[in-house]
Scaffold this motif. Structure first.
Motif: not given
Lengths: 311, 380
Positions: B63-71, B232-241
């Motif tokens: 829960e540290i970043c918006p990616r919310r990795c399930r591991i 952000y989607k194409d060059y960062v692999d993240g999100e702007l919002k």
């Protein structure tokens, strides 16, 4: 591009008695020879190996993520023995490899980073590491282990078959995540299309020769970590030149083992293995099981072979 | 740590950081030894991570970043620096920086945060995004076992800062969000000893951990990589919002904020984008938030593009100023006049910068000497 000449997959089932949980080296040798016999078609074992491995070092990529459910030592030893006896390979030209020494060691392998003997080492050995050239396929941009890019001419992928909570299944294609420096970047969307893209990176694609999936003890759920309560015996090896077809058959087996243990299909759980179709689109192999010639071979303790059934 | 060891240590870090920026870093990926390494360790940490939850079906969710990795067991998050072991989540990089250096604060860059001072700068391996233009990709896009790491617990950092009279610690180079626990504890300990902390980040972090962290930070610099989600989607692999939300959250706190926008030819350099950027900052943060428009140099996965033409940067500067932003700087163009700070009211030069040489000549405390305007930021 890797051209699949024949999408032929051997499923070799052992029906002899064996002690404990492990197959012996000799049992594995018989199974591999039987499976190769089917894959090789009309060629003899020696002729086939000479075609497949015409010289140059051979790498054997294991899956040692979990020490209690790793590529068995006896299996790699059996394949090494066959390469030496049937393909005339010198021990100095054989390298068992993994991502790290630590993983190999924990799985019971004896490390050997010396200049002689069958080498057994991880990419993290100080003098090896990753080639500092980024290779690209689709969304994947990765550096590849120098073991693959610089130390071997041919690679044989010897993973284990198991459930994977993200990818759906871990078998051959997923095992090559262990060849790149940044596998953590490529697990979104059930590893699709990433698992396909990773196997399409030039050295991985061009040096692949054979997939031998260990499906003796199949962890059908709760993978990839070790979950002893989710393991079922299948007592088989899955062997093919075609890495996609091998995985395709492995997936069929995994799904059936899941079903007989009362587990929902991977699709129902939202863990459908989608990267196989992506791999086929890239020309890596055959993902349509109806177009794969599957030879199920039942092998007895005395080495005699008969026709078998998947289940 | 004695003085001799410390000097050797800092020397190592300086070598690493400098060579990293010039692309001459030795082949450390895979473990080629740094000849001058000091207190180098191959061990990874096993400190339990903060901000994750165990999932009922097994595995954990970060829960540290918006990616919310399930591991699941034995797997790592996208960042590569956190690992699930038996459904307990661990940070593998606590106290294990792979880059350490003492930098001018202007290098971060901060232009309104104690100008002319230095910052003890550190980073660990890993990142929660994958910017194709990353200048420190060799550490940010590596896993911690692939970098040469020093053993440097928070207490030692504070000791080093006190010995060298360095007033600030900067968490920088890679992405501090992924070494959150290490950063948090160091910042908290630093505060107790009068050492300030600043974070240089892409701002891809969830509100709760950010809010807690801000209690111990003095300044934050956010790389706002574009003003469009597609980038952000194409060059960062993240999100702007989430980044925009984080900027607003930081601005509402007492922590000083500056923004960097790396201008990349053809990707985020249109007039419309510069206008959108300036208007968003004006509307949501205010005209007095400094923005650094930085020149891009071909790096990592964007070697196909040329460096940003200066005319593009001048155009961006003009647009941002025309929209009313009061502190617009150009970065990565040494000795350009837009490196310096000018009073938005009377136009006098307040802080002159030539590269990393800084002269605060036009200010008295936090005011313009000429007209008395209060200049936002943190000044002596």
């Amino acid at each position: 591009m890797y051209i699949v000449i024949m999408s032929r997959v051997a499923v070799v089932k052992y029906f002899g008695d064996f002690l404990g949980e492990k197959f012996s080296v000799s049992v594995y040798e018989n199974m591999i020879k039987a499976g190769i016999g089917f894959v090789a078609g009309n060629l003899s074992l020696n002729e086939y190996f000479k075609q497949l491995f015409p010289g140059g070092a051979v790498g054997i990529k294991t899956n040692c993520l979990t020490p209690f459910n790793a590529t068995p030592l006896n299996l790699t030893e059996a394949f090494v023995n066959i390469l030496r006896e049937n393909a005339g390979y010198d021990e100095n030209d054989l390298i068992i490899w993994e991502r790290t020494n630590h993983e190999l060691k924990k799985a019971g392998y004896t490390l050997n980073a010396a200049s002689t003997g069958v080498r057994c080492l991880g990419t993290d050995v100080a003098t090896i590491g990753y080639d500092r050239t980024f290779l690209n396929s689709g969304k994947v941009n990765s550096m590849v282990s120098k073991i693959l890019t610089r130390m071997i001419e041919h690679n044989v992928n010897i993973p284990i078959l198991k459930d994977h909570s993200i990818a759906g299944m871990s078998a051959g294609l997923k095992n090559m995540y262990g060849a790149i420096h940044n596998p953590n970047k490529y697990h979104d969307n059930n590893c699709s299309p990433y698992a396909a893209n990773i196997n399409n990176l030039t050295p991985i694609r061009d040096k692949h020769r054979l997939t031998i999936i260990d499906a003796v003890k199949v962890q059908y759920d709760n993978g990839p970590g070790y979950a002893p309560h989710s393991i079922d015996s299948y007592n088989s090896l899955i062997i093919s030149e075609d890495p996609v077809a091998a995985d395709c058959v492995a997936l069929e087996i995994l799904n059936r083992i899941r079903a007989r243990n009362g587990k929902k299909s991977l699709k129902e759980l939202g863990r459908e293995v989608k990267y196989l179709d992506e791999a086929e689109k890239l020309g890596l192999g055959q993902a349509n099981i109806a177009k794969i010639e599957i030879g199920v071979l039942a092998i007895a303790e005395d080495g005699s072979i008969s026709e078998g059934k998947l289940f | 740590m004695d003085r001799r060891k410390f000097m050797k240590f800092i020397g190592c870090g300086a070598c690493a950081a400098m060579s990293s920026h010039s692309g001459l870093l030795p082949e450390f990926l895979g473990g080629v030894q740094n000849a001058c390494a000091f207190d180098y360790t191959r061990e990874l940490s096993s400190v339990e991570a903060r901000y994750y939850k165990k999932l009922p079906e097994g595995g954990i969710e970060c829960e540290i970043c918006p990616r919310r990795c399930r591991i699941t067991d034995l797997e790592r998050g996208y960042c590569g620096s956190r690992e699930n072991r038996g459904d307990t989540y661990y940070t593998l990089v606590y106290g294990l920086p792979c880059a350490v250096n003492i930098d001018p604060i202007e290098k971060k860059p901060f232009h309104h945060f104690y100008p002319g001072t230095s910052a003890f700068s550190l980073a660990t391996a890993g990142c929660n995004v994958n910017c194709k233009c990353c200048q420190n990709w060799d550490i940010s896009q590596s896993r911690p076992e692939q970098t040469e790491n020093f053993s440097l617990p928070p207490k030692d950092i504070i000791d080093l800062c006190q010995q060298r009279k360095v007033p600030t610690i900067a968490y920088t180079y890679s992405e501090p969000v992924i070494f959150y626990e290490y950063m948090y504890d160091t910042a908290e300990l630093g505060h107790k000893h009068g050492i300030k902390s600043v974070m240089i980040s892409g701002g891809y972090i969830n509100p709760e951990p950010l809010g807690e962290l801000l209690k111990h930070l003095n300044a934050v610099k956010i790389d706002l990589k574009a003003i469009r989600e597609t980038y952000y989607k194409d060059y960062v692999d993240g999100e702007l919002k989430p980044v925009l939300d984080g900027l607003i959250q930081i601005k509402k706190s007492d922590v000083w904020l500056e923004i960097v926008y790396l201008v990349i030819p053809t990707l985020n350099d249109s007039d419309d984008e510069f206008t959108e950027l300036a208007r968003w900052i004006k509307n949501y943060l205010g005209v007095d938030v400094p923005i650094h428009l930085s020149r891009f140099y071909p790096q990592y996965l964007l070697k196909n593009l040329p460096p940003t033409p200066q005319t593009t940067l001048d155009r961006a500067l003009s647009i941002c100023r025309a929209e009313g932003l009061e502190y617009v700087y150009l970065g990565n163009i040494p000795s350009h006049k837009a490196e310096s700070t000018y009073c938005p009211k009377c136009g006098e030069m307040l802080i002159e910068r030539r590269g990393y040489r800084t002269s605060v000549s036009g200010m008295s405390k936090n005011k313009c000497k000429s007209c008395g305007k209060i200049i936002p930021g943190r000044f002596f």
